[in-house]
Scaffold this motif. Structure first.
Motif, PDB file in Angstrom:
ATOM      1  N   TYR A   2      40.099  42.088  36.235  1.00  0.00           N
ATOM      2  CA  TYR A   2      40.002  42.462  34.397  1.00  0.00           C
ATOM      3  C   TYR A   2      42.041  41.884  34.131  1.00  0.00           C
ATOM      4  CZ  TYR A   2      40.373  43.660  29.587  1.00  0.00           C
ATOM      5  OH  TYR A   2      40.752  43.568  28.007  1.00  0.00           O
ATOM      6  N   LEU A   3      42.896  43.205  35.191  1.00  0.00           N
ATOM      7  CA  LEU A   3      44.524  42.291  34.435  1.00  0.00           C
ATOM      8  C   LEU A   3      44.807  40.949  35.319  1.00  0.00           C
ATOM      9  CD1 LEU A   3      45.150  45.683  36.066  1.00  0.00           C
ATOM     10  CD2 LEU A   3      45.103  45.134  33.486  1.00  0.00           C
ATOM     11  N   ARG A   4      43.815  40.337  36.040  1.00  0.00           N
ATOM     12  CA  ARG A   4      44.211  38.909  36.257  1.00  0.00           C
ATOM     13  C   ARG A   4      44.073  38.115  35.046  1.00  0.00           C
ATOM     14  NH1 ARG A   4      43.217  40.977  41.920  1.00  0.00           N
ATOM     15  NH2 ARG A   4      41.953  39.368  41.709  1.00  0.00           N
ATOM     16  N   ILE A   5      43.095  38.576  34.015  1.00  0.00           N
ATOM     17  CA  ILE A   5      42.647  37.228  33.406  1.00  0.00           C
ATOM     18  C   ILE A   5      43.434  37.471  32.486  1.00  0.00           C
ATOM     19  CG2 ILE A   5      40.677  37.240  31.740  1.00  0.00           C
ATOM     20  CD1 ILE A   5      39.235  39.214  32.677  1.00  0.00           C
ATOM     21  N   GLY A   6      43.966  35.985  32.353  1.00  0.00           N
ATOM     22  CA  GLY A   6      45.133  35.289  31.926  1.00  0.00           C
ATOM     23  C   GLY A   6      46.112  36.538  31.298  1.00  0.00           C
ATOM     24  N   ASN A   7      45.699  36.050  29.689  1.00  0.00           N
ATOM     25  CA  ASN A   7      46.426  36.579  28.731  1.00  0.00           C
ATOM     26  C   ASN A   7      45.757  37.857  27.773  1.00  0.00           C
ATOM     27  OD1 ASN A   7      46.061  35.341  26.403  1.00  0.00           O
ATOM     28  ND2 ASN A   7      47.703  33.750  26.677  1.00  0.00           N
ATOM     29  N   ALA A   8      46.586  39.098  27.049  1.00  0.00           N
ATOM     30  CA  ALA A   8      45.563  39.578  25.786  1.00  0.00           C
ATOM     31  C   ALA A   8      44.907  38.863  25.176  1.00  0.00           C
ATOM     32  CB  ALA A   8      46.630  39.889  25.314  1.00  0.00           C
ATOM     33  N   LYS A   9      45.151  37.175  24.795  1.00  0.00           N
ATOM     34  CA  LYS A   9      43.902  37.236  24.374  1.00  0.00           C
ATOM     35  C   LYS A   9      42.737  36.183  25.392  1.00  0.00           C
ATOM     36  CE  LYS A   9      45.015  36.418  19.357  1.00  0.00           C
ATOM     37  NZ  LYS A   9      44.218  36.843  18.716  1.00  0.00           N
ATOM     38  N   ASP A  10      43.089  36.174  26.658  1.00  0.00           N
ATOM     39  CA  ASP A  10      41.531  35.674  26.976  1.00  0.00           C
ATOM     40  C   ASP A  10      41.267  37.077  27.443  1.00  0.00           C
ATOM     41  OD1 ASP A  10      42.715  33.144  26.837  1.00  0.00           O
ATOM     42  OD2 ASP A  10      44.231  33.528  28.524  1.00  0.00           O
TER      43      ASP A  10
END
Length: 224
Positions: free
Chosen positions: A182-190
């Motif tokens: 989860y923490l590696r998914i793009g930025n906060a918006k992603d």
């Protein structure tokens, strides 16, 4: 008597599906937001190595059994859309997840009886309709030993394109902030775009939940 009970259960299920679909009808206010492409998330190693005999969109009931799976009943729905918000129909959406005892289908053959829920289908498929809609009846996901963020795996098959995967997460779950994927998914918006509320279904007497997850595919090159 058994067949009559099964038919009654299925009719109630179909009726409930229509109620949930109405509850989560899209409003025009979200049209622009939906243009953000849903981020790709790894498929992971636990896609079923052998598919169950029953692969429909009701993961709570296996074939003609009258014993449902254990867990918080969740009506999961949404739409599959293209980059301009156009619906994608005739696509196949597959989901898989752990049961209430945190066991995937692929792991059952290596575990003793009683350590998994044999009444949970664990995998389902749905072909999208004319407006890109899909629907599953499943359970609210629970954490997995190496994954503190409860999640549901999605695989989308569109004709002429490579299969595409993502994962759905529970909004506000404390495990999200400790989950390495989860923490590696793009930025906060992603991250926000793959994280949804699991909300109580109004007037449900058995504590059912509903979750709405729209998937927006990008301009993926076609095969060949």
């Amino acid at each position: 008597m058994k067949q009559a009970l099964i038919l009654q259960t299925r009719r109630h299920f179909l009726h409930k599906a229509s109620l949930v679909a109405g509850f989560f009808a899209l409003s025009g206010a979200f049209a622009e937001e939906l243009m953000r492409q849903t981020p790709w998330v790894t498929q992971g190693p636990l896609y079923p190595d052998k598919l169950p005999l029953d692969t429909d969109n009701d993961l709570l009931i296996v074939t003609n059994s009258i014993t449902p799976a254990v867990g918080e009943i969740t009506h999961l729905s949404g739409r599959l859309l293209g980059p301009r918000g156009e619906p994608i129909n005739h696509a196949v959406i597959e989901i898989w997840q752990v049961d209430s005892k945190a066991t995937y289908l692929q792991e059952r053959s290596r575990k003793p009886a009683g350590s998994f829920d044999a009444n949970f289908q664990g995998f389902g498929r749905f072909a999208t309709g004319s407006s890109g809609e899909y629907y599953f009846r499943t359970i609210k996901p629970v954490p997995y030993p190496s994954r503190p963020a409860p999640h549901i795996h999605f695989l989308v098959r569109v004709e002429g394109r490579d299969p595409w995967t993502t994962q759905l997460y529970i909004k506000g779950h404390p495990g999200n902030d400790r989950d390495h994927i989860y923490l590696r998914i793009g930025n906060a918006k992603d991250q926000e775009s793959v994280t949804v509320d699991f909300v109580p279904v109004k007037d449900s007497r058995i504590g059912e939940l509903a979750a709405k997850f729209d998937i927006v595919l990008g301009l993926t090159p076609r095969i060949g």
